[in-house]
Design an enzyme around this catalytic site. Sequence first.
Site, short mmCIF file in Angstrom:
data_model
loop_
_atom_site.label_atom_id
_atom_site.label_comp_id
_atom_site.label_asym_id
_atom_site.label_seq_id
_atom_site.Cartn_x
_atom_site.Cartn_y
_atom_site.Cartn_z
N SER A 81 0.76 60.52 -0.43
CA SER A 81 0.47 60.64 -1.64
C SER A 81 1.17 60.37 -2.90
O SER A 81 2.37 60.34 -2.60
CB SER A 81 -0.18 61.99 -1.88
OG SER A 81 -0.96 62.35 -3.12
N TYR A 107 0.33 71.30 -1.07
CA TYR A 107 0.09 69.85 -0.80
C TYR A 107 1.42 69.06 -1.27
O TYR A 107 1.70 68.03 -0.52
CB TYR A 107 -1.14 69.53 -1.89
CG TYR A 107 -1.70 68.14 -1.58
CD1 TYR A 107 -2.51 68.17 -0.46
CD2 TYR A 107 -1.32 67.02 -2.36
CE1 TYR A 107 -3.04 66.95 -0.23
CE2 TYR A 107 -2.02 65.77 -2.36
CZ TYR A 107 -2.74 65.96 -1.16
OH TYR A 107 -3.55 64.37 -0.69
#
Length: 277
Positions: free
Chosen positions: A156, A169
């Site tokens: 990401s 995350y």
Amino acid sequence: MGRVSGKVAFITGAARGQGRSHAVRLAEEGADIIAVDLCDDVPEMAYPGGTREELDETVRLVERTGRTIVAQQADVRDFTQLQRAVDAGVAELGRLDVVVANAGVLTAIGPFDQMSEAAFTDLVDINLTGVWRTVKAAMPHLRAGGPGGSIILTSSSAGIRASRSTAHYVASKFGVVGLMRAMALELGPEMIRVNSVNPAQVDTPMIQNDFMYRRACPGVDSPGREELAAASLTRMAMPIPWVDSVEISHAVVFLASDESRYVTGLAMTVDGGISIA
């Protein structure tokens, strides 16, 4: 067309979103597919997980391209399930050339010291340790189909640039990049390439849900997709609110194909410039 003809790709998180898009694009370019998905909810997620019906739709879309797909429910938190799924797929399709470790979730967000242990550990177990399990399960078949091969891990922009209230995350996605680079070093002598794709927020249920709308637009009554788009535009270098799954799939096809035969250890951003904004 035909950029990955004759190859077989193993994809996790394939019921919808990026995973489905990767399966369809690789099939359009000539690959057969082994697809898995949990097809269930994960505790402390603000949005529903994929379903068996959605995985069946992925099967339908791949078969519409004329390629073959073997799809099963499997949890990336369970190595035995992954091993059985990839073993069954290779038994039917004959080989394995590409691994796309895509499965990932976003559990409850907030200050790191207020997160529950379950929200933190479940996310890391799926987003990071699940990637390791996926590749580990696939390695015997990838080696048997050699020489070479391509492993693509979904990280990401959060694996390049940190953000507030998403420590779990961010940690998982930075970890994916580190894991990718370590694997690339270990597997380079075997001509097995390992890279990651690092998207910005992608137009999938992970961001398109009521919780994310309210978080992005505090003080707005009944925010929705349009309000999220307006808020997201302020974070991007390019005038886009998010990226579409297919844009990530284009990068996956490149990394799976022989066009990238000397590309390894790369964290490829497809993020509208959010990681530099």
